[in-house]
Write a protein that holds these residues in place. Structure first.
Motif, PDB file in Angstrom:
ATOM      1  N   LEU A  15       0.867  -1.185   0.000  1.00 54.06           N
ATOM      2  CA  LEU A  15       0.000   0.000   0.000  1.00 54.06           C
ATOM      3  C   LEU A  15       0.896   1.225   0.000  1.00 54.06           C
ATOM      4  O   LEU A  15       1.776   1.356   0.860  1.00 54.06           O
ATOM      5  N   ALA A  16       0.667   2.120  -0.977  1.00 56.72           N
ATOM      6  CA  ALA A  16       1.512   3.313  -1.058  1.00 56.72           C
ATOM      7  C   ALA A  16       1.094   4.335  -0.007  1.00 56.72           C
ATOM      8  O   ALA A  16      -0.083   4.663   0.116  1.00 56.72           O
ATOM      9  N   LEU A  17       2.075   4.810   0.747  1.00 56.53           N
ATOM     10  CA  LEU A  17       1.856   5.911   1.698  1.00 56.53           C
ATOM     11  C   LEU A  17       2.099   7.221   0.951  1.00 56.53           C
ATOM     12  O   LEU A  17       1.428   8.220   1.186  1.00 56.53           O
ATOM     13  N   VAL A  18       3.082   7.199   0.063  1.00 57.90           N
ATOM     14  CA  VAL A  18       3.290   8.291  -0.910  1.00 57.90           C
ATOM     15  C   VAL A  18       3.153   7.633  -2.274  1.00 57.90           C
ATOM     16  O   VAL A  18       3.854   6.673  -2.579  1.00 57.90           O
ATOM     17  N   LYS A  19       2.235   8.136  -3.072  1.00 52.59           N
ATOM     18  CA  LYS A  19       1.811   7.411  -4.279  1.00 52.59           C
ATOM     19  C   LYS A  19       2.738   7.604  -5.477  1.00 52.59           C
ATOM     20  O   LYS A  19       3.296   8.682  -5.677  1.00 52.59           O
ATOM     21  N   TYR A  20       2.797   6.556  -6.249  1.00 58.33           N
ATOM     22  CA  TYR A  20       3.396   6.597  -7.598  1.00 58.33           C
ATOM     23  C   TYR A  20       2.242   6.945  -8.531  1.00 58.33           C
ATOM     24  O   TYR A  20       1.269   6.199  -8.619  1.00 58.33           O
ATOM     25  N   TRP A  21       2.319   8.109  -9.178  1.00 59.77           N
ATOM     26  CA  TRP A  21       1.232   8.495 -10.084  1.00 59.77           C
ATOM     27  C   TRP A  21       1.820   9.292 -11.233  1.00 59.77           C
ATOM     28  O   TRP A  21       2.239  10.425 -11.065  1.00 59.77           O
ATOM     29  N   GLY A  22       1.908   8.691 -12.396  1.00 58.68           N
ATOM     30  CA  GLY A  22       2.537   9.322 -13.558  1.00 58.68           C
ATOM     31  C   GLY A  22       3.830   8.603 -13.893  1.00 58.68           C
ATOM     32  O   GLY A  22       4.637   8.329 -13.002  1.00 58.68           O
ATOM     33  N   GLY A 140       7.735  -6.137 -14.782  1.00 57.65           N
ATOM     34  CA  GLY A 140       6.480  -6.874 -14.907  1.00 57.65           C
ATOM     35  C   GLY A 140       5.290  -6.005 -14.536  1.00 57.65           C
ATOM     36  O   GLY A 140       4.287  -5.950 -15.242  1.00 57.65           O
ATOM     37  N   SER A 141       5.396  -5.301 -13.412  1.00 57.10           N
ATOM     38  CA  SER A 141       4.341  -4.390 -12.971  1.00 57.10           C
ATOM     39  C   SER A 141       4.998  -3.373 -12.049  1.00 57.10           C
ATOM     40  O   SER A 141       5.635  -3.761 -11.058  1.00 57.10           O
ATOM     41  N   GLY A 142       4.861  -2.085 -12.377  1.00 54.39           N
ATOM     42  CA  GLY A 142       5.591  -1.022 -11.671  1.00 54.39           C
ATOM     43  C   GLY A 142       5.715  -1.240 -10.168  1.00 54.39           C
ATOM     44  O   GLY A 142       6.810  -1.452  -9.627  1.00 54.39           O
ATOM     45  N   SER A 143       4.577  -1.206  -9.462  1.00 52.20           N
ATOM     46  CA  SER A 143       4.655  -1.209  -8.002  1.00 52.20           C
ATOM     47  C   SER A 143       5.060  -2.575  -7.431  1.00 52.20           C
ATOM     48  O   SER A 143       5.278  -2.692  -6.223  1.00 52.20           O
ATOM     49  N   ALA A 144       5.214  -3.591  -8.276  1.00 61.80           N
ATOM     50  CA  ALA A 144       5.716  -4.895  -7.799  1.00 61.80           C
ATOM     51  C   ALA A 144       7.125  -4.760  -7.228  1.00 61.80           C
ATOM     52  O   ALA A 144       7.517  -5.535  -6.350  1.00 61.80           O
ATOM     53  N   CYS A 145       7.876  -3.758  -7.708  1.00 67.18           N
ATOM     54  CA  CYS A 145       9.254  -3.595  -7.185  1.00 67.18           C
ATOM     55  C   CYS A 145       9.230  -3.330  -5.689  1.00 67.18           C
ATOM     56  O   CYS A 145      10.174  -3.657  -4.982  1.00 67.18           O
ATOM     57  N   ARG A 146       8.105  -2.768  -5.177  1.00 68.46           N
ATOM     58  CA  ARG A 146       8.030  -2.430  -3.751  1.00 68.46           C
ATOM     59  C   ARG A 146       7.620  -3.624  -2.894  1.00 68.46           C
ATOM     60  O   ARG A 146       7.652  -3.544  -1.672  1.00 68.46           O
ATOM     61  N   SER A 147       7.171  -4.730  -3.532  1.00 67.10           N
ATOM     62  CA  SER A 147       6.790  -5.916  -2.746  1.00 67.10           C
ATOM     63  C   SER A 147       7.965  -6.860  -2.539  1.00 67.10           C
ATOM     64  O   SER A 147       7.830  -7.875  -1.867  1.00 67.10           O
ATOM     65  N   SER A 192      -8.403   2.275 -15.727  1.00 66.60           N
ATOM     66  CA  SER A 192      -7.312   1.517 -15.105  1.00 66.60           C
ATOM     67  C   SER A 192      -6.247   2.476 -14.554  1.00 66.60           C
ATOM     68  O   SER A 192      -6.157   3.632 -14.991  1.00 66.60           O
ATOM     69  N   SER A 193      -5.418   1.951 -13.643  1.00 64.01           N
ATOM     70  CA  SER A 193      -4.347   2.818 -13.131  1.00 64.01           C
ATOM     71  C   SER A 193      -3.363   3.134 -14.255  1.00 64.01           C
ATOM     72  O   SER A 193      -2.767   4.218 -14.276  1.00 64.01           O
ATOM     73  N   LEU A 194      -3.232   2.222 -15.208  1.00 63.93           N
ATOM     74  CA  LEU A 194      -2.338   2.473 -16.344  1.00 63.93           C
ATOM     75  C   LEU A 194      -2.753   3.750 -17.083  1.00 63.93           C
ATOM     76  O   LEU A 194      -1.935   4.621 -17.376  1.00 63.93           O
ATOM     77  N   GLY A 196      -4.627   6.068 -15.842  1.00 66.07           N
ATOM     78  CA  GLY A 196      -4.449   7.165 -14.881  1.00 66.07           C
ATOM     79  C   GLY A 196      -3.027   7.704 -14.904  1.00 66.07           C
ATOM     80  O   GLY A 196      -2.808   8.918 -14.940  1.00 66.07           O
ATOM     81  N   HIS A 197      -2.048   6.797 -14.926  1.00 67.34           N
ATOM     82  CA  HIS A 197      -0.634   7.214 -14.980  1.00 67.34           C
ATOM     83  C   HIS A 197      -0.382   8.046 -16.232  1.00 67.34           C
ATOM     84  O   HIS A 197       0.269   9.076 -16.196  1.00 67.34           O
ATOM     85  N   ARG A 198      -0.911   7.542 -17.339  1.00 68.91           N
ATOM     86  CA  ARG A 198      -0.672   8.205 -18.629  1.00 68.91           C
ATOM     87  C   ARG A 198      -1.284   9.594 -18.678  1.00 68.91           C
ATOM     88  O   ARG A 198      -0.737  10.512 -19.266  1.00 68.91           O
ATOM     89  N   SER A 242      -4.069  14.441  -2.722  1.00 69.15           N
ATOM     90  CA  SER A 242      -3.304  15.081  -3.800  1.00 69.15           C
ATOM     91  C   SER A 242      -3.313  14.203  -5.062  1.00 69.15           C
ATOM     92  O   SER A 242      -3.556  14.684  -6.173  1.00 69.15           O
ATOM     93  N   MET A 243      -3.072  12.891  -4.873  1.00 67.02           N
ATOM     94  CA  MET A 243      -3.096  11.985  -6.035  1.00 67.02           C
ATOM     95  C   MET A 243      -4.470  11.984  -6.698  1.00 67.02           C
ATOM     96  O   MET A 243      -4.590  12.021  -7.932  1.00 67.02           O
ATOM     97  N   HIS A 244      -5.511  11.957  -5.880  1.00 66.91           N
ATOM     98  CA  HIS A 244      -6.865  11.912  -6.451  1.00 66.91           C
ATOM     99  C   HIS A 244      -7.247  13.236  -7.106  1.00 66.91           C
ATOM    100  O   HIS A 244      -8.028  13.254  -8.062  1.00 66.91           O
ATOM    101  N   LEU A 289      -6.096   6.208  -0.041  1.00 67.49           N
ATOM    102  CA  LEU A 289      -6.934   5.658  -1.120  1.00 67.49           C
ATOM    103  C   LEU A 289      -6.067   5.381  -2.326  1.00 67.49           C
ATOM    104  O   LEU A 289      -5.234   6.210  -2.680  1.00 67.49           O
ATOM    105  N   ASP A 290      -6.244   4.239  -2.946  1.00 69.02           N
ATOM    106  CA  ASP A 290      -5.542   3.973  -4.204  1.00 69.02           C
ATOM    107  C   ASP A 290      -6.496   4.201  -5.373  1.00 69.02           C
ATOM    108  O   ASP A 290      -7.537   4.824  -5.200  1.00 69.02           O
ATOM    109  N   ALA A 291      -6.158   3.653  -6.521  1.00 68.16           N
ATOM    110  CA  ALA A 291      -6.985   3.881  -7.701  1.00 68.16           C
ATOM    111  C   ALA A 291      -8.191   2.944  -7.679  1.00 68.16           C
ATOM    112  O   ALA A 291      -8.297   2.028  -8.482  1.00 68.16           O
ATOM    113  N   GLY A 292      -9.096   3.163  -6.739  1.00 68.29           N
ATOM    114  CA  GLY A 292     -10.284   2.329  -6.609  1.00 68.29           C
ATOM    115  C   GLY A 292     -11.153   2.865  -5.492  1.00 68.29           C
ATOM    116  O   GLY A 292     -10.818   3.881  -4.874  1.00 68.29           O
TER     117      GLY A 292
END
Ligand code: PMV
Length: 351
Positions: A15-22, A140-147, A192-194, A196-198, A242-244, A289-292
């Motif tokens: 769960l992101a405390l500071v979000k990756y967005w973009g 494989g999936s951006g935020s997977a690096c954090r897991s 999708s978050s994809l 959203g990033h774009r 801020s992300m939302h 809140l994440d993208a959902g």
């Protein structure tokens, strides 16, 4: 050398405390900004990988069912990256299980690609370190690096593929926090978050967000280090808004009938307002809140029962369900080597 052993690995979503967005690079999943997350101990993906001489193509099942074509192609592309690293061509059998519902709104692609990366690299005879695993999982999936790393984690955006990876800031037992994920059944998201990033950089507030982020990151790092919950909670809650704000003010090229992305449902807002009211009454609880439509509540462990007591009647009214986590460990290999017979999955202990 690529082995024919089955390797089973597991990972928690984060769960992101500071979000990756973009994104700075869509193909390499390079983010525009640093993000900080915590692994969620209450949810686990477990994945078994076996490279087999007899297979003509990769086989991929998720929760016992064949993967859909999109997922299959993504997994195959990831296995190709690992085959290239290992210098082999053997096809793989991949069996992956989530012990948490898709409806929880927790990004299962993070735990999925973290577990897959660890299981498949080991099965391929590679012994990568955490940074290398994190870099590879990110593709494989951006935020997977954090897991991949343990506990509280920071993703360094980097300038190129090799310099974009996540590292542990603090271990999972550093701070006894609770994360209560509140979800409301199948609220399928429209965007999708994809996408959203774009779309993120099209928001006129995007640069303001990037300008504010170094201060937010510093506040979050310091609050984690000193275990000072009010500062952490407020920084995390404001950061989610801020992300939302960016999502809501992005120009939607692929959904031109939308004036922006609203991931919230009326229930989401009910919970957000209730959290703020409880806080006004002295209870230290914050949301992110994440993208959902799900809401993630954060509190210190000693306040969990009080938060749950406040939350329960509201959930009865709104029809919500909870999943409770503590900060979780990084991806790990299950200590048994299994022959790839499906029942093993029910016997493995998750953490
Ligand atoms: O990993 P993705 O592409 O699903 O993006 C994650 C986006 C957020 O969950 C909203 C924020 C984050 O940092 O996890």
């Amino acid at each position: 050398m690529i082995t024919n052993h089955t390797v089973v690995a597991a990972a928690h979503p984060n769960l992101a405390l500071v979000k990756y967005w973009g994104q700075a690079d869509i193909n390499l999943n390079l983010p525009n900004n640093t993000s900080i997350s915590v692994n969620l101990s209450g949810a686990t993906t477990t994945t078994a990988v076996t490279f087999e001489d007899e297979l003509e193509s990769d086989r991929v099942t998720l929760n016992g069912e064949n993967a859909d074509l999109h997922t299959y192609n993504r997994v195959m592309t990831h296995l190709d990256r690992i085959r290239t690293l290992a210098g082999g061509t053997k096809r793989a059998r991949v069996e992956s299980y989530n012990d948490f519902p898709a409806a929880a709104g927790i990004a299962s692609s993070a735990s999925a690609y973290a577990a897959l990366t660890l299981a498949a690299t080991r099965a391929a005879g590679l012994n990568l370190d955490i940074r290398e695993l994190s870099t590879l999982a990110r593709k494989g999936s951006g935020s997977a690096c954090r897991s991949i790393p343990d506990g509280f984690v920071e993703w360094i955006p980097g300038q190129d593929s090799d310099s974009s990876y996540a590292k542990s800031l603090l271990s999972c037992d550093y701070w006894d926090l609770c994360i209560i994920t509140v979800y409301f059944g199948d609220c399928e998201k429209e965007v999708s978050s994809l996408e959203g990033h774009r779309a993120a950089t099209s928001s006129s507030f995007y640069h303001t967000r990037l300008y504010e982020l170094p201060r937010t990151l510093q506040a979050v790092r310091a609050a984690l280090r000193t275990r000072y919950f009010p500062t952490l909670g407020m920084a995390v809650e404001r950061e989610a808004i801020s992300m939302h704000t960016i999502a809501m003010t992005s120009t939607m090229v692929e959904h031109p009938w939308l004036s922006g992305i609203y991931y919230w449902q009326p229930e989401t807002l009910h919970v957000m307002k209730a959290v703020q009211k409880w806080r006004h009454n002295g209870l230290q609880v914050y949301f992110t809140l994440d993208a959902g439509s799900s809401v993630h509540l954060l509190c210190e462990a000693q306040n969990l029962h009080v938060v749950m007591r406040e939350l329960s009647p509201l959930l009865d009214k709104l029809g919500g369900t909870t999943l409770i986590s503590k900060p979780g460990r990084g991806a790990w290999v299950l200590d048994k080597t299994h022959s790839a017979s499906p029942p093993w999955i029910h016997r493995v202990k998750y953490s």
